[in-house]
Design a protein around this motif. Structure first.
Motif, mmCIF file in Angstrom:
data_model
loop_
_atom_site.group_PDB
_atom_site.id
_atom_site.type_symbol
_atom_site.label_atom_id
_atom_site.label_comp_id
_atom_site.label_asym_id
_atom_site.label_seq_id
_atom_site.Cartn_x
_atom_site.Cartn_y
_atom_site.Cartn_z
ATOM 1 N N UNK A 1 -32.045 12.530 -9.393
ATOM 2 C CA UNK A 1 -32.830 11.468 -10.006
ATOM 3 C C UNK A 1 -33.967 12.013 -10.835
ATOM 4 N N UNK A 2 -34.588 11.131 -11.576
ATOM 5 C CA UNK A 2 -35.720 11.507 -12.416
ATOM 6 C C UNK A 2 -36.892 11.930 -11.541
ATOM 7 N N UNK A 3 -37.460 13.077 -11.832
ATOM 8 C CA UNK A 3 -38.579 13.563 -11.022
ATOM 9 C C UNK A 3 -39.757 12.596 -11.123
ATOM 10 N N UNK A 4 -40.389 12.345 -9.972
ATOM 11 C CA UNK A 4 -41.548 11.464 -9.946
ATOM 12 C C UNK A 4 -41.212 9.990 -9.844
ATOM 13 N N UNK A 5 -39.934 9.665 -9.613
ATOM 14 C CA UNK A 5 -39.520 8.261 -9.510
ATOM 15 C C UNK A 5 -39.010 7.987 -8.105
ATOM 16 N N UNK A 6 -39.528 6.943 -7.470
ATOM 17 C CA UNK A 6 -39.123 6.590 -6.111
ATOM 18 C C UNK A 6 -37.690 6.067 -6.084
ATOM 19 N N UNK A 7 -36.981 6.358 -5.015
ATOM 20 C CA UNK A 7 -35.597 5.898 -4.899
ATOM 21 C C UNK A 7 -35.506 4.378 -4.902
ATOM 22 N N UNK A 8 -36.531 3.719 -4.394
ATOM 23 C CA UNK A 8 -36.512 2.261 -4.335
ATOM 24 C C UNK A 8 -36.517 1.617 -5.720
#
Length: 256
Positions: free
Chosen positions: A99-106
């Motif tokens: 996933x994109x770094x710095x982005x929460x899975x939620x």
């Protein structure tokens, strides 16, 4: 014996040159080094990677490549550059970020999660053609920032050569750590080892020795079949002396 061998992530010492890191790791009695793609071995610099590989071979150190490829931000072409570097480094494992770094899975919609899983599966296919495994960073603000998300992702990828790392979120209570590894431990290849509190203050690894012993004792059987490394990641004050003490502690923990 834990089945894990001690190692070092070079991100621990961003400002120390590669040949000195090899000396530190060898003197500390470590078995492996994971080279940081944003510090010591940039993706695409295969000449440097071969030089570092020679240094490690001379010191008897196995290698892994800690890339910062982060699908979907980075595509298959970016992965191929990092994979070429992995191969030149003599490493059989490459770490990537899910996933994109710095982005929460939620924050991900279902279709976004599927797209990431599909891309990582394609990366796994590409790596497998060269005898390289792919391991996903287990980290806050990624698609492995909680156990449910990590399990959903690795199940969706469903690739025999794609695995998870594991590390505790800073300050993670032992009971929660044990619950996490019980859920995803079958997919774990390697560990990142450190002693932090929830404010990200760093402490000697000796202060968390019992924590890590219990984690290691509780890890379930894994589908991973290669050598397994518990990799020191960050030490108090970025101090080589603190690293030497932590390396001695880690060896004691792993030797049981």
């Amino acid at each position: 014996m834990s089945g894990f061998e001690p190692g070092l992530c070079t991100v621990t010492f961003r400002n120390i040159v590669a040949d000195r890191i090899v000396v530190l790791a060898k003197e500390a009695g470590l078995a492996a080094v994971e080279w940081a793609g944003d510090a010591h071995v940039p993706p695409g610099d295969t000449s440097l990677a071969r030089t570092v590989a020679d240094l490690c071979e001379g010191a008897g150190l196995a290698t892994s490549y800690g890339s910062y490829v982060a699908p979907p931000t980075d595509d298959l072409s970016a992965f191929r550059r990092a994979l070429e570097t992995t191969i030149a480094l003599g490493a059989s494992n490459i770490r990537i970020w899910p996933g994109t770094r710095g982005r929460d899975s939620a924050d991900y919609a279902a279709d976004e999660r599927r797209a990431v899983a599909d891309m990582i599966r394609a990366m796994g296919d590409e790596a497998a053609r060269h005898g390289v495994t792919v391991s996903l960073e287990y980290h806050p603000q990624s698609l492995t920032d909680d156990t449910l998300s990590a399990r959903r992702l690795i199940d969706a990828i469903a690739h025999p050569d794609v695995y998870l790392y594991w590390q505790p979120r800073p300050g993670l209570p032992l009971a929660e750590a044990l619950a996490e590894i019980a859920e995803i431990g079958e997919h774990v290849s390697h560990l990142h080892v450190f002693a932090w509190d929830n404010a990200r203050n760093r402490f000697p690894l000796a202060s968390a020795a019992d924590y890590w012993r219990q984690v290691l004792d509780a890890l379930p059987a894994t589908r991973w079949t290669g050598r397994r490394f518990a990799l020191i990641e960050f030490v108090a004050n970025d101090d080589p002396s603190a690293f030497r003490e932590d390396a001695a502690t880690l060896r004691q923990i792993l030797e049981g």
